[in-house]
Design a protein around this motif. Structure first.
Motif, PDB file in Angstrom:
ATOM      1  N   ALA A 118       0.815  -1.218   0.000  1.00  0.00           N
ATOM      2  CA  ALA A 118       0.000   0.000   0.000  1.00  0.00           C
ATOM      3  C   ALA A 118       0.849   1.268   0.000  1.00  0.00           C
ATOM      4  O   ALA A 118       0.526   2.253  -0.677  1.00  0.00           O
ATOM      5  N   HIS A 119       1.974   1.257   0.746  1.00  0.00           N
ATOM      6  CA  HIS A 119       2.766   2.479   0.868  1.00  0.00           C
ATOM      7  C   HIS A 119       3.484   2.865  -0.419  1.00  0.00           C
ATOM      8  O   HIS A 119       4.006   3.973  -0.529  1.00  0.00           O
ATOM      9  N   ARG A 120       3.493   1.986  -1.429  1.00  0.00           N
ATOM     10  CA  ARG A 120       4.195   2.265  -2.685  1.00  0.00           C
ATOM     11  C   ARG A 120       3.269   2.716  -3.804  1.00  0.00           C
ATOM     12  O   ARG A 120       3.742   3.081  -4.891  1.00  0.00           O
ATOM     13  N   GLN A 121       1.974   2.728  -3.573  1.00  0.00           N
ATOM     14  CA  GLN A 121       1.055   2.937  -4.691  1.00  0.00           C
ATOM     15  C   GLN A 121       0.922   4.389  -5.132  1.00  0.00           C
ATOM     16  O   GLN A 121       0.416   4.663  -6.218  1.00  0.00           O
ATOM     17  N   GLN A 122       1.362   5.336  -4.309  1.00  0.00           N
ATOM     18  CA  GLN A 122       1.282   6.735  -4.712  1.00  0.00           C
ATOM     19  C   GLN A 122       2.415   7.122  -5.659  1.00  0.00           C
ATOM     20  O   GLN A 122       2.354   8.155  -6.321  1.00  0.00           O
ATOM     21  N   MET A 123       3.469   6.309  -5.719  1.00  0.00           N
ATOM     22  CA  MET A 123       4.621   6.630  -6.544  1.00  0.00           C
ATOM     23  C   MET A 123       4.479   6.019  -7.946  1.00  0.00           C
ATOM     24  O   MET A 123       3.624   5.175  -8.178  1.00  0.00           O
ATOM     25  N   ALA A 124       5.330   6.484  -8.854  1.00  0.00           N
ATOM     26  CA  ALA A 124       5.284   6.004 -10.237  1.00  0.00           C
ATOM     27  C   ALA A 124       5.450   4.484 -10.279  1.00  0.00           C
ATOM     28  O   ALA A 124       6.349   3.911  -9.656  1.00  0.00           O
ATOM     29  N   GLN A 125       4.588   3.821 -11.051  1.00  0.00           N
ATOM     30  CA  GLN A 125       4.569   2.363 -11.080  1.00  0.00           C
ATOM     31  C   GLN A 125       5.813   1.753 -11.729  1.00  0.00           C
ATOM     32  O   GLN A 125       6.121   0.589 -11.501  1.00  0.00           O
ATOM     33  N   VAL A 126       6.535   2.550 -12.512  1.00  0.00           N
ATOM     34  CA  VAL A 126       7.749   2.011 -13.140  1.00  0.00           C
ATOM     35  C   VAL A 126       8.741   1.529 -12.083  1.00  0.00           C
ATOM     36  O   VAL A 126       9.501   0.585 -12.312  1.00  0.00           O
ATOM     37  N   TYR A 127       8.716   2.144 -10.897  1.00  0.00           N
ATOM     38  CA  TYR A 127       9.617   1.740  -9.818  1.00  0.00           C
ATOM     39  C   TYR A 127       9.133   0.485  -9.094  1.00  0.00           C
ATOM     40  O   TYR A 127       9.889  -0.130  -8.342  1.00  0.00           O
ATOM     41  N   ASN A 128       7.878   0.136  -9.278  1.00  0.00           N
ATOM     42  CA  ASN A 128       7.295  -1.005  -8.557  1.00  0.00           C
ATOM     43  C   ASN A 128       7.316  -2.299  -9.379  1.00  0.00           C
ATOM     44  O   ASN A 128       6.816  -3.324  -8.937  1.00  0.00           O
ATOM     45  N   ARG A 129       7.921  -2.262 -10.535  1.00  0.00           N
ATOM     46  CA  ARG A 129       7.936  -3.409 -11.446  1.00  0.00           C
ATOM     47  C   ARG A 129       9.190  -4.249 -11.222  1.00  0.00           C
ATOM     48  O   ARG A 129      10.301  -3.730 -11.169  1.00  0.00           O
ATOM     49  N   TYR A 130       8.994  -5.566 -11.115  1.00  0.00           N
ATOM     50  CA  TYR A 130      10.114  -6.505 -10.929  1.00  0.00           C
ATOM     51  C   TYR A 130      10.066  -7.537 -12.057  1.00  0.00           C
ATOM     52  O   TYR A 130       9.037  -8.165 -12.295  1.00  0.00           O
ATOM     53  N   GLN A 131      11.177  -7.684 -12.745  1.00  0.00           N
ATOM     54  CA  GLN A 131      11.228  -8.532 -13.932  1.00  0.00           C
ATOM     55  C   GLN A 131      12.007  -9.812 -13.650  1.00  0.00           C
ATOM     56  O   GLN A 131      13.108  -9.778 -13.095  1.00  0.00           O
ATOM     57  N   ARG A 132      11.436 -10.932 -14.050  1.00  0.00           N
ATOM     58  CA  ARG A 132      12.123 -12.217 -13.912  1.00  0.00           C
ATOM     59  C   ARG A 132      13.234 -12.297 -14.947  1.00  0.00           C
ATOM     60  O   ARG A 132      13.001 -12.032 -16.134  1.00  0.00           O
ATOM     61  N   THR A 133      14.405 -12.692 -14.512  1.00  0.00           N
ATOM     62  CA  THR A 133      15.528 -12.713 -15.453  1.00  0.00           C
ATOM     63  C   THR A 133      15.372 -13.791 -16.523  1.00  0.00           C
ATOM     64  O   THR A 133      15.888 -13.645 -17.633  1.00  0.00           O
ATOM     65  N   ASP A 134      14.653 -14.869 -16.208  1.00  0.00           N
ATOM     66  CA  ASP A 134      14.556 -15.958 -17.189  1.00  0.00           C
ATOM     67  C   ASP A 134      13.624 -15.633 -18.352  1.00  0.00           C
ATOM     68  O   ASP A 134      13.582 -16.372 -19.345  1.00  0.00           O
TER      69      ASP A 134
END
Length: 355
Positions: A118-134
């Protein structure tokens, strides 16, 4: 229960730091990630300098008065109670300067997930994205260090280049780039050299001590040291891309180029301790460049995955070129974290090194 070691920075004084131990316990819907490696550049100092103004402190909560500076890097899921995320998944993304972090994966796909805390939702979503290396198209395990060091900064470089080209360079014939030795500036200069040759010239503004290094990269058409700005030719209309963020430097550029400046873009603060509010200056009023806003526009224009597709070939070319000037420096443990942080904070880091 897992205990995380966290590197904390005083929000009132970036020179005041400490390490703390934080116990972590997993709840349903969460995943525990062990942070394996991360990069640290002048851009991370900018996160601290603008931590309150641009909410960078909000991504990873810390005790009152303290903050955790975000970094880009790689981590491994070591325990998961979240659907679609399993132990062993290796991730690239935005992490705290810590050994571990808990996330709440949402919008889970084969490519990765977003942290739904919840505390991350006010910020730009590009920072909240995590990509699987495979499933990451441009991932190369042998070049993880280069990826962590340069990919987030290159994305900013790509977006600046895209914005300038989208506006036909505001009718200018030269692009002036401050802090020319910084990795964001180098990425932008590379793109301008590769794609805009003949359309605009690329001028690197740098310190005397870094001039030889900047020249070595061969990304710039000419180099102007900060102490020689007043003597620089001003026969071409220009754009100023300000990565340094120094009020004194900004004033010198605006006073010298004055009505020859067609656009002024305020991007970063590698000279974080010399920043000041943008005041009345000759020439155009500096405009703040916020990369997530450009990401949002291009996601709307190009659709899902469009931005990654557009910049992937440019990234591959830039990534291949950096071996000619960048030396990877690996560090591990508290002493190295503290040392590199202070070198970067005090402006003592060597531009050819990537930590």
């Amino acid at each position: 229960m897992t205990t995380s070691t966290d590197f904390l920075v005083s929000r009132k004084s970036l020179h005041e730091t400490k390490f703390v131990e934080t116990p972590l316990s997993l709840k349903p819907g969460q995943a525990l990630i062990k942070i394996d490696r991360f990069a640290f550049t002048a851009n991370n100092i900018t996160y601290g300098a603008f931590g309150d103004a641009m909410m960078y402190w909000n991504f990873f909560p810390a005790p009152d008065g303290w903050g955790r500076i975000p970094v880009w890097g790689f981590g491994d899921v070591i325990e998961s109670k979240a659907d679609g995320v399993k132990a062993g998944d290796r991730l690239y993304g935005y992490f705290p300067m810590s050994t571990h972090v808990i996330m709440e994966p949402t919008r889970v796909t084969a490519e990765g997930f977003f942290d739904g805390a919840a505390h991350r939702q006010q910020m730009a979503q590009v920072y909240n994205r995590y990509q699987r290396t495979d499933t990451y198209p441009t991932y190369d395990k042998a070049r993880e260090a280069q990826h962590a060091l340069l990919r987030p900064l290159f994305t900013t470089s790509f977006l600046i280049d895209d914005q300038l080209a989208d506006n036909d360079f505001f009718g200018a014939r030269e692009v002036l780039i401050s802090s020319a030795s910084s990795k964001t500036s180098l990425g932008l200069a590379f793109l301008l050299r590769e794609n805009r040759r003949g359309q605009v010239g690329v001028v690197g503004l740098t310190s005397k001590s870094n001039a030889a290094f900047v020249e070595k990269t061969k990304y710039y058409d000419r180099i102007v040291t900060y102490d020689a700005i007043a003597q620089s030719p001003r026969d071409q209309t220009a754009i100023f891309v300000d990565i340094a963020g120094s009020a004194e430097l900004r004033g010198a550029v605006h006073k010298h180029w004055a009505d020859q400046l067609k656009y002024s873009s305020a991007v970063g603060a590698t000279h974080w301790d010399r920043t000041a509010p943008i005041a009345d200056l000759p020439g155009p009023r500096p405009q703040m460049f916020f990369a997530p806003d450009r990401v949002k526009k291009r996601n709307q224009d190009w659709g899902p995955g469009g931005l990654d597709k557009h910049q992937s070939s440019a990234w591959s070319a830039f990534n291949a070129s950096v071996d000619g000037w960048m030396k990877i420096v690996e560090g591990r443990g508290r002493a190295d974290v503290e040392r590199v942080y202070r070198e970067m904070l005090d402006g003592k880091a060597r531009p050819e090194q990537g930590h």
